[in-house]
Design an enzyme around this catalytic site. Structure first.
Site, PDB file in Angstrom:
ATOM      1  N   ASP A 203      -4.962  20.505 -22.662  1.00  0.00           N
ATOM      2  CA  ASP A 203      -4.751  19.756 -24.286  1.00  0.00           C
ATOM      3  C   ASP A 203      -4.120  20.469 -25.163  1.00  0.00           C
ATOM      4  OD1 ASP A 203      -6.995  19.243 -25.708  1.00  0.00           O
ATOM      5  OD2 ASP A 203      -6.737  21.137 -26.557  1.00  0.00           O
ATOM      6  N   GLU A 267      -1.826  16.269 -22.651  1.00  0.00           N
ATOM      7  CA  GLU A 267      -1.863  15.377 -23.744  1.00  0.00           C
ATOM      8  C   GLU A 267      -0.955  15.527 -24.706  1.00  0.00           C
ATOM      9  OE1 GLU A 267      -5.411  15.579 -27.542  1.00  0.00           O
ATOM     10  OE2 GLU A 267      -4.613  17.091 -27.082  1.00  0.00           O
TER      11      GLU A 267
HETATM   12  O1  TEU Z   1      -6.396  16.687 -29.604  1.00  0.00           O
HETATM   13  C1  TEU Z   1      -5.030  17.563 -30.225  1.00  0.00           C
HETATM   14  C2  TEU Z   1      -4.916  16.647 -31.171  1.00  0.00           C
HETATM   15  O2  TEU Z   1      -4.108  17.033 -32.157  1.00  0.00           O
HETATM   16  C3  TEU Z   1      -5.957  15.066 -31.357  1.00  0.00           C
HETATM   17  O3  TEU Z   1      -6.765  15.464 -32.690  1.00  0.00           O
HETATM   18  C4  TEU Z   1      -4.935  14.140 -32.157  1.00  0.00           C
HETATM   19  O4  TEU Z   1      -4.064  14.984 -33.238  1.00  0.00           O
HETATM   20  C5  TEU Z   1      -5.811  13.626 -32.647  1.00  0.00           C
HETATM   21  O5  TEU Z   1      -7.299  13.102 -32.641  1.00  0.00           O
HETATM   22  C6  TEU Z   1      -4.866  12.072 -32.686  1.00  0.00           C
HETATM   23  O6  TEU Z   1      -6.285  10.682 -33.159  1.00  0.00           O
HETATM   24  C7  TEU Z   1      -7.102  18.095 -29.096  1.00  0.00           C
HETATM   25  C8  TEU Z   1      -8.556  17.691 -28.059  1.00  0.00           C
HETATM   26  O7  TEU Z   1      -8.136  17.145 -27.746  1.00  0.00           O
HETATM   27  C9  TEU Z   1      -9.611  17.532 -28.958  1.00  0.00           C
HETATM   28  O8  TEU Z   1     -10.575  17.608 -28.934  1.00  0.00           O
HETATM   29  C10 TEU Z   1      -9.511  19.188 -29.761  1.00  0.00           C
HETATM   30  O9  TEU Z   1      -9.982  19.172 -30.649  1.00  0.00           O
HETATM   31  C11 TEU Z   1      -7.894  19.209 -30.795  1.00  0.00           C
HETATM   32  O10 TEU Z   1      -7.293  18.981 -29.184  1.00  0.00           O
HETATM   33  C12 TEU Z   1      -8.120  21.265 -30.574  1.00  0.00           C
HETATM   34  O11 TEU Z   1      -8.262  21.741 -29.088  1.00  0.00           O
END
Ligand code: TEU
Length: 530
Positions: A203, A267
């Protein structure tokens, strides 16, 4: 390496499960691990190779599990560790791999590490998180902004310092510059690898290191009202640091020491050139930094063609490409790109491009975003930043015409889409023209044809609003994909002839075509060239 020797993640397809919304078995309105196990047949019929399960560890659920309070346990909401072990064994027995989600950038403020860290400035775990003095007059240490709105710093009154949070202010960032932190997180990887998981989705991976000097980010002159507030400043000192690439290598070395093909997928919301560095200079970094370019691209022939070429062109030698149409953080493909027909064409794109596709649960049904009635919002982001909530793409999977679409006997935590009673996994399984059938045919074809799961890629450019490309394997079969990215009729000319082996309109399958193929609105076909 022959095709059969390629590791599964270079051939296979991944399916993302948001566990709250897949299948509930205990009637609390929230999905659980036993529910995933109950629905494994859906995945094997569909024809995917691996499931990635979003976080299910103990958490106050402020960010629905992405705020981890204990890395090596299961939140009672989702079941028990025994449930996980059973799920893993059942998946493996069906030949399905299991990838778990690992949140390395931050924990919940309720994690025991943070409780110690915030206890006093001299606590041995103080430096496990990122603490700084303010700039005076109630000013935070610098101008870094949280991705979820507001300053990335929160003052801790008791100790008088600020801690950093890239996301919610209850998700303190871990300090990766402290080797003890990395060692503790490596122990977490070890725990799950020893259990037998086949890899991790890491993540917010690009965020784990921040500028060591805590320099302010420069304002972005291109930022306009209506854009995500976080992007007001260019996050040049916030994430994507050279140290992150070194960390990729260390994690890879650790994971590669395990038998079997375990995979690290990061990610990485980054520009293409930066994304590529996460593979590691010698292919010794992440197996796959997620490629979100299709999520970010407009559904436009030239843009899609360009994104594919730029991404393909930038890949280092031997690096495995990957593609994603949707996930739990972004509007669903069927809503974003203009309806169910366009979403079916997008499925053909996702599953015939070169590289590992990741499907998001419900995509195989053409599931759309669901409007959340006022007052039923759950995502804290919807409350922080109205309009940016992620609930619409996280609603329960519609399985059947049973109450609540067979998802739960209780009250579902988010509402189901309005059409579930007549449009669900069961009705689609009985309809050969359904989106589910299309996905099954696509996945079966992909699995059967080396050219599609492991072969080369040659772009053929855009004709009108139609994108075309070839897939081929050495001395093997050649396939042409033609994708009409518009609501008008289109045509794609090519040399030679062939047979349509797969089409969004099933009636076209089996047709012979020569020197070109005519396409209806939003139609996509795969032609086996003779
Ligand atoms: O997401 C990281 C994140 O930055 C995303 O939210 C992204 O920037 C954005 O949605 C782009 O459209 C991860 C997880 O996938 C998310 O569900 C979490 O909320 C976040 O990390 C924090 O852990």
């Amino acid at each position: 390496m022959t095709v059969h020797e390629r590791p599964w993640w270079r051939r296979g397809t991944i399916y993302e499960i948001y566990p709250r919304s897949f299948q509930d078995t205990d009637g609390d309105g929230v999905g659980d691990l036993a529910g995933i196990e109950r629905r494994l047949d859906h995945l094997t019929h569909l024809g995917v190779d691996a499931l990635w399960i979003a976080p299910f560890s103990p958490s106050p659920m402020k960010d629905f599990g992405y705020d981890v309070a204990d890395y090596c346990a299961v939140d009672p909401l989702f079941g028990t560790m025994d449930d996980f072990d059973r799920l893993l064994a059942a998946a493996h027995a069906r030949g399905l791999k299991v990838i778990t989600d690992l949140v390395l950038n931050h924990t919940s403020e309720e994690h025991a590490w943070f409780a110690q860290s915030r206890a006093s400035r001299t606590n041995p775990r103080r430096d496990w998180y990122i603490w700084r003095d303010g700039r005076g007059d109630g000013q935070p240490p610098n101008n870094w902004l949280s991705i979820f709105g507001g300053s990335a710093w929160r003052l801790d009154e008791a100790t008088g310092q600020y801690f950093l949070h890239s996301f919610l202010d209850c998700q303190p960032d871990l300090n990766w510059r402290n080797p003890e932190v990395e060692a503790a997180l490596i122990d977490v990887l070890r725990f799950w690898l020893d259990k037998g998981v086949d890899g991790f989705r890491l993540d917010a991976f690009w965020m784990i290191y921040k500028d060591a000097q805590f320099r302010d980010n420069p304002p972005d002159p291109d930022w306009r009202e209506g854009m995500i507030p976080y992007l007001r400043n260019k996050p040049v000192h916030f994430g994507d640091q050279p140290e992150t690439i070194d960390a990729c290598r260390r994690l890879r070395t650790f994971v590669d020491a395990y038998p079997g093909d375990r995979v690290l997928i990061g990610e990485t919301y980054l520009p293409i050139a930066r994304l590529m560095t996460y593979y590691g200079a010698a292919g010794d970094g992440l197996h796959m930094p997620f490629n979100f370019k299709l999520i970010q691209a407009a559904w436009d022939a030239r843009e899609i063609d360009e994104v594919i070429r730029r991404y393909e062109g930038a890949l280092p030698e031997g690096a495995q490409p990957n593609w994603v149409l949707g996930n739990h953080d972004n509007p669903r493909a069927a809503s974003r790109i203009g309806g169910p027909d366009a979403a079916r064409a997008a499925a053909v794109l996702l599953l015939t491009l070169r590289g590992t596709p990741t499907l998001y649960y419900g995509e195989e049904l053409g599931m759309t975003d669901v409007e959340i009635p006022p007052g039923r919002e759950q995502d804290p982001r919807a409350i922080n930043e109205p309009g940016l909530g992620r609930d619409p793409e996280r609603t329960p999977m519609p399985w059947s015409a049973a109450p609540n679409a067979g998802f739960t006997n209780g009250d579902p935590w988010l509402p189901l889409g309005p059409q579930w009673a007549t449009d669900n996994a069961e009705t689609q399984a009985a309809d050969p023209d359904s989106t589910l059938y299309l996905y099954r045919r696509l996945l079966a074809l992909r699995r059967a044809e080396p050219a599609l799961h492991s072969g080369g890629f040659t772009p053929l450019g855009v004709q009108g609003e139609v994108v075309g490309y070839l897939r081929h394997s050495d001395g093997g079969r050649r396939f042409l994909t033609a994708l009409n990215v518009s609501a008008d009729r289109g045509r794609f000319d090519f040399e030679g002839s062939g047979q349509i082996v797969l089409a969004t309109r099933r009636a076209r399958e089996g047709q012979m075509v020569s020197s070109g193929v005519a396409l209806g609105p939003h139609e996509a076909v795969v032609v086996l060239l003779s």
